[in-house]
Each structure stands twice: as structure tokens, then as C-alpha cells.
Design an enzyme around this catalytic site. Structure first.
Site, PDB file in Angstrom:
ATOM      1  N   GLY A   1     -28.513 -71.171 -50.620  1.00 46.73           N
ATOM      2  CA  GLY A   1     -28.181 -72.467 -50.296  1.00 46.73           C
ATOM      3  C   GLY A   1     -27.279 -72.591 -48.832  1.00 46.73           C
ATOM      4  O   GLY A   1     -27.755 -72.290 -48.155  1.00 46.73           O
TER       5      GLY A   1
ATOM      6  N   TYR B   1     -34.262 -65.872 -46.180  1.00 48.16           N
ATOM      7  CA  TYR B   1     -33.459 -66.815 -46.952  1.00 48.16           C
ATOM      8  C   TYR B   1     -33.567 -66.214 -48.284  1.00 48.16           C
ATOM      9  O   TYR B   1     -34.843 -65.837 -48.786  1.00 48.16           O
ATOM     10  CB  TYR B   1     -33.901 -67.926 -46.841  1.00 48.16           C
ATOM     11  CG  TYR B   1     -33.142 -68.785 -48.142  1.00 48.16           C
ATOM     12  CD1 TYR B   1     -31.820 -69.288 -47.987  1.00 48.16           C
ATOM     13  CD2 TYR B   1     -33.679 -69.134 -49.191  1.00 48.16           C
ATOM     14  CE1 TYR B   1     -31.264 -69.824 -48.889  1.00 48.16           C
ATOM     15  CE2 TYR B   1     -33.157 -69.747 -50.145  1.00 48.16           C
ATOM     16  CZ  TYR B   1     -31.868 -70.180 -50.195  1.00 48.16           C
ATOM     17  OH  TYR B   1     -31.236 -70.636 -51.206  1.00 48.16           O
TER      18      TYR B   1
END
Length: 550
Positions: A78, A71
Site C-alpha cells: 500500500g 510491488y
């Protein structure tokens, strides 16, 4: 290039010790020193921290090379985390992050807040699990030591994922973009870096996210608000002691026995401080006593003072205990890795979590601002007793100078009437700010951030409440010194006389109506700087030494 100790100017060789950041041992008090004294302690990166940082960075690169989706490293941010990019785009991804987040509004944060923010962010990265280069952390520290301060708008953070919008301005400055304040001037970041022999950083994978995805901006406000709130606790105890003296109150209300029966530490400390400031003055007798066969008599005065005096340690004690609790929480926060993801060298994995959530900061600051506002209300109530001829035990109305009816000035003066109105206004505004910011979570960013802390708003609120109450305390102290002059300075103890003298250095006796706005700010400065506490404590130490030498 790092700035050496010799390159940074100090007023003397006796400057505060350098502060080495390792992500574990940064004291709240050190942050305040760095933030408020740019010629104070130098900041360095601890060698062991640099090793840990390098190890997590190496792990990050191994995971990228293996093709593992990570991530914010190989993915979008997000709600865009399902969109993966190649290794060669990872640096550009970080640059774009900083660009789209630079959307803050509102006033620019003060220099002390920015220094605190930079110190905390560097320390959080120094914990060594964020997957950045040691050179990036050193670059942030070098900017701090050179006092190159990014201009950060105060508004735009929801407190999770940390302070994304405000910290994008910090990240921009590290990379040579945006505007900074340096040597008293606003200038482009690249220009300021060049003047100091520093180079803009070119971000690698994760590094932009590591700079912006944390709680450092809210923690900067919080640490400074906490420090100032503790100064206000002392100022409140000083005001209580002076109020008791000028109203000829009963110091027995602060006897140890009473507080040992309900032993909250903050209350014990507040009562002890008041006793020390009063310098063990004897209890005031209530006057005529019943005698013989009398069933009733009217005492010259009541046997108890009003709540705003008698119960003052119960109010200030709440602030003292709240401040101690908030200090424990903030000590954890500023020594935490609060970005996402984090890299676990021991297991060779990257973990995604929510350490950026500023819930503890929000809770601490919502509680602190409520306790500080309570102090403002307390001092406003004490002031009301002191200025009102119905309650001030023989002092003049509105503390005007004594004028006989035959003098021409009779009826012209209104003394502290305007000052009381100001204090009441400030108290009302401080109390209005006590609405808990943490209660106003808003789902945002395509419902990825569907529960947020609002910690930054809470911390900014706490800052604002502290500033309001500093000025209430200043108004009250000026009034108390006026009352002391009217009552007679022989009613003061040594510590309260020292406080009186400090106030009188910046604010003379009100012998006729005059503007008082400048005096309020000057006395508020004595409270904020700790100078007022310093003169009182110095007198107390000298008195203790004298007693010990007998």
C-alpha cells in the site's frame, strides 16, 4: 500431499463430476455445488493451469534476481510501497502481511461462504499470472477437499484491495495458523492439517499477497446470494399463481399476448411460469353484463385484479433479468486474476494495476438486493389481500378456521394476524437494506486506497435481503395453503396442489391459534433448498409427458 478421490467420502458412486480449476471455465453453478455439498464434487487443479502457474512463478524469481523493484514482492504494501526489502526478506514480508491484516470482526462466515471463497480464490490463482507456486494452489484445494474451513470474520473489507482482512484468515490457515472448523469441531489449523496428512505452507515472495489481494470473499457471498435469489423468483411466481387461485382471480392477466407486447425476457419467463403453474385455468368472468338499454350496472367483481397480482411478472421479471445480468458479471469475476501485481510471461514483465477492485460485484449485488427486496414487498402486499376479509373474496378474517357464532371458540382466534405483522416487519427491513453500499466509498490506508468498492458489504447485504425475503415467502405460502383449505382444494391446479402438499408435510392446517415460528423456518428451508421448486417442476414434467403420450 493431495487428497485422492478414494480418500474423500461420497454418499454414492454417482457423485457430481470433479471440477478442474483452470482460471477460465469455473461455472457459478459449480461453485454453489461445491459450497453447499461438502460430499459433492472434488476440486482439482487442471494440468495446464499448473504449467501456467509455474511459468509465472519462474518469471517472478527472475525479476527478483535481477533486482527489479516489484510491488508487494520486494516492496512494502500500500502506502509503504517506496520501502524496498532484500530478496532474503521477501518471505518474511508475506508472513507479516497476514499477521497485520488479521483484524476482522463480526460473525464468522458460514461454511458455504467459506467453501465458495476457497474455490474462487484457488481458481483465480489457477489463471497462472499471480507469481505463486503450483504447490500453494494445490494446498488450498487440498484443504477445501478435506473440508478444513478457516474461520473468517465477516466484517473488515472495503472491497479494494480486494478482501484483504477476511482473506488473511484463509492465508493464515494455509500456513498452519489460526482456527478452522473441521469435522464439526473448532480446532487449530495446524492440527486439522496434520489429521488429514497435509503440511502447512511456508510462503515465498508474493504468495501471501496473492492469497489476500482479491475479490474472492465478496464473490463467495455474491454467488450464493444470486443462486438463492433465483429460487426466490420461482417462489414468487408460485405465490402469485396461488394468490390468484385462492382469491378467485383472473388468470387472463398472464396471457402471452400482453407480455409479448413488452418483451423483457424476465417478464416473459415469469408470466410463462405462472401460466404453467396455473395449468391454463380459464379466465374468470366478471359477472353480470350490461344488456338491453341499461346505462349502468354493478358487476359482481372488478374486471382487473390488484397490482400486486396483475403486475407480479413485472416485478419478478426485474429480478429474473437482474439475476441474469449479475450472473454474467460474476462469471467474469470468479474467472479473473484479481490480485496485484500480475506477471506477464509473454513480455517478461510484472504489471501493477487494480484488478482487486470489486466494483462489478458491488454493482451486481446492490442491484440484486434491490430487486429481491421488491419481491419481498410484492409478497407482503399479496399476503395483505389474502388475510384481510375486506379484500379476500369471502375467506375468513385473518384466515381463521370457520367457526359459527354459536360455538364456544367464536371470537377467540386471530389466525394469521401475527404472521402478517412478521411479514411486514421483514419487508420493511429488506427494503431498508437497499441503500447502495457502493455509494459509501471511504478513503483509507493513508489515502493509498482512496477510492474503494464496498463490494463485500454489498454482497453481504444481498445475502441478508435474500434471507429476509425467503421468510416473507414462507409466511405467504403458509397463508396461501390455509386459504386453499378454506376456499376448497378443487380451486388448485396440479402444480399448486403439489406445492400445497409439500408445505403441508411440514405445516398443518391452522385449526386454532398456535406458534408458527418453526413452520416459517421449515418452509423457508423448502424454498432455499430448491425442494419446493422441485416438486412443482416434477409434477409439470409428468403432466407434459402424459399429454405427449396421448
Amino acid at each position: 500431499m493431495s487428497i485422492s478421490t478414494s480418500e474423500r467420502a461420497h454418499p454414492s458412486d454417482a457423485h457430481l463430476s470433479d471440477v478442474a480449476l483452470d482460471g477460465h471455465g469455473l461455472a457459478v453453478e459449480d461453485i454453489v455445488s461445491i459450497a453447499r455439498d461438502p460430499a459433492g464434487p472434488l476440486v482439482t487443479l487442471a494440468p495446464e493451469a499448473a504449467d501456467a502457474i509455474a511459468a509465472s512463478n519462474a518469471l517472478k524469481h527472475r525479476l527478483i534476481d535481477s533486482g527489479t523493484p516489484i510491488y508487494g514482492v520486494t516492496s512494502g504494501f500500500g502506502d509503504s510501497s517506496a520501502r524496498q526489502v532484500s530478496k532474503r526478506k521477501t518471505g518474511l514480508l508475506q508472513e507479516n502481511l497476514i499477521r497485520f491484516l488479521s483484524s476482522g470482526v463480526g460473525p464468522t462466515a458460514r461454511a458455504d461462504v467459506v467453501r465458495a471463497t476457497m474455490t474462487i480464490r484457488a481458481n483465480c490463482l489457477a489463471r497462472g499470472v499471480s507469481g505463486v507456486r503450483p504447490e500453494l494452489v494445490s494446498a488450498l484445494i487440498d484443504m477445501l477437499n478435506a473440508d478444513i474451513l478457516p474461520q473468517i470474520p465477516e466484517r473488515g473489507s472495503v472491497g479494494a484491495s480486494g478482501d484483504l482482512v477476511p482473506l488473511s484468515y484463509l492465508a493464515g490457515a494455509v500456513t498452519g495458523h489460526g482456527t478452522v472448523t473441521h469435522r464439526g469441531r473448532s480446532k487449530p489449523a495446524a492440527e486439522a492439517l496434520a489429521e488429514c496428512g497435509l503440511s502447512p505452507q511456508v510462503l515465498e515472495a508474493k504468495e501471501g499477497l496473492a492469497l489476500v489481494n482479491g475479490t474472492s470473499f465478496m464473490s463467495g457471498f455474491a454467488v450464493l446470494a444470486l443462486h438463492d435469489a433465483r429460487e426466490l423468483a420461482f417462489a414468487a411466481d408460485l405465490c402469485t399463481a396461488l394468490t390468484s387461485q385462492v382469491l378467485l382471480g383472473n388468470p387472463a392477466h398472464f396471457a402471452p399476448f400482453l407480455f409479448e407486447a413488452k418483451p423483457y425476457q424476465g417478464m416473459l419467463d415469469s408470466a410463462a411460469t405462472i401460466r404453467e403453474i396455473l395449468a391454463a385455468a380459464p379466465a374468470t368472468e366478471p359477472g353480470i353484463r350490461l344488456s338491453g338499454d341499461a346505462d349502468f350496472t354493478e358487476l359482481e367483481r372488478g374486471v382487473q385484479d390488484r397490482y400486486s397480482i396483475r403486475c407480479a411478472p413485472h416485478v419478478t421479471g426485474v429480478l429474473r433479468d437482474t439475476a441474469d445480468w449479475a450472473h454474467r458479471l460474476l462469471s467474469v469475476e470468479v474467472n479473473s486474476a484479481n490480485d496485484n501485481p500480475l506477471f506477464d510471461v509473454a513480455t517478461g514483465t510484472a504489471g501493477s494495476g487494480g484488478n482487486f477492485y470489486g466494483g462489478h460485484v458491488a454493482q451486481a449485488m446492490d442491484a440484486l438486493k434491490t430487486a429481491v427486496a421488491g419481491i419481498g414487498d410484492l409478497l407482503d402486499r399479496q399476503l395483505a389481500l389474502v388475510v384481510d376479509e375486506k379484500f379476500n373474496n369471502g375467506l375468513t378474517p385473518n384466515l381463521i378456521p370457520r367457526v359459527s357464532p354459536e360455538e364456544f371458540e367464536a371470537g377467540l382466534f386471530h389466525g394469521f394476524k401475527g404472521m402478517q405483522i412478521t411479514a411486514s416487519s421483514l419487508a420493511a427491513e429488506a427494503l431498508k437494506w437497499t441503500m447502495p453500499a457502493a455509494s459509501f466509498s471511504r478513503s483509507t490506508e493513508a489515502h493509498n486506497q482512496d477510492k474503494v468498492s464496498m463490494g463485500t458489504i454489498a454482497a453481504r447485504d444481498a445475502r441478508s435481503v435474500v434471507e429476509l425475503v425467503q421468510r416473507i415467502a414462507a409466511v405467504h405460502l403458509i397463508a396461501l395453503c390455509q386459504a386453499a383449505d378454506l376456499r376448497g382444494l378443487d380451486e388448485l391446479s396440479g402444480p399448486t396442489r403439489a406445492a400445497y402438499d409439500a408445505v403441508r408435510e411440514v405445516c398443518a392446517f391452522l385449526d386454532s391459534d398456535r406458534p408458527m415460528d418453526t413452520a416459517i423456518e421449515q418452509v423457508a428451508g423448502l424454498i432455499h433448498s430448491g425442494a419446493l421448486r422441485g416438486v412443482v417442476e416434477q409434477h409439470t414434467r409428468k403432466a407434459d409427458a402424459a399429454r405427449a403420450g396421448r
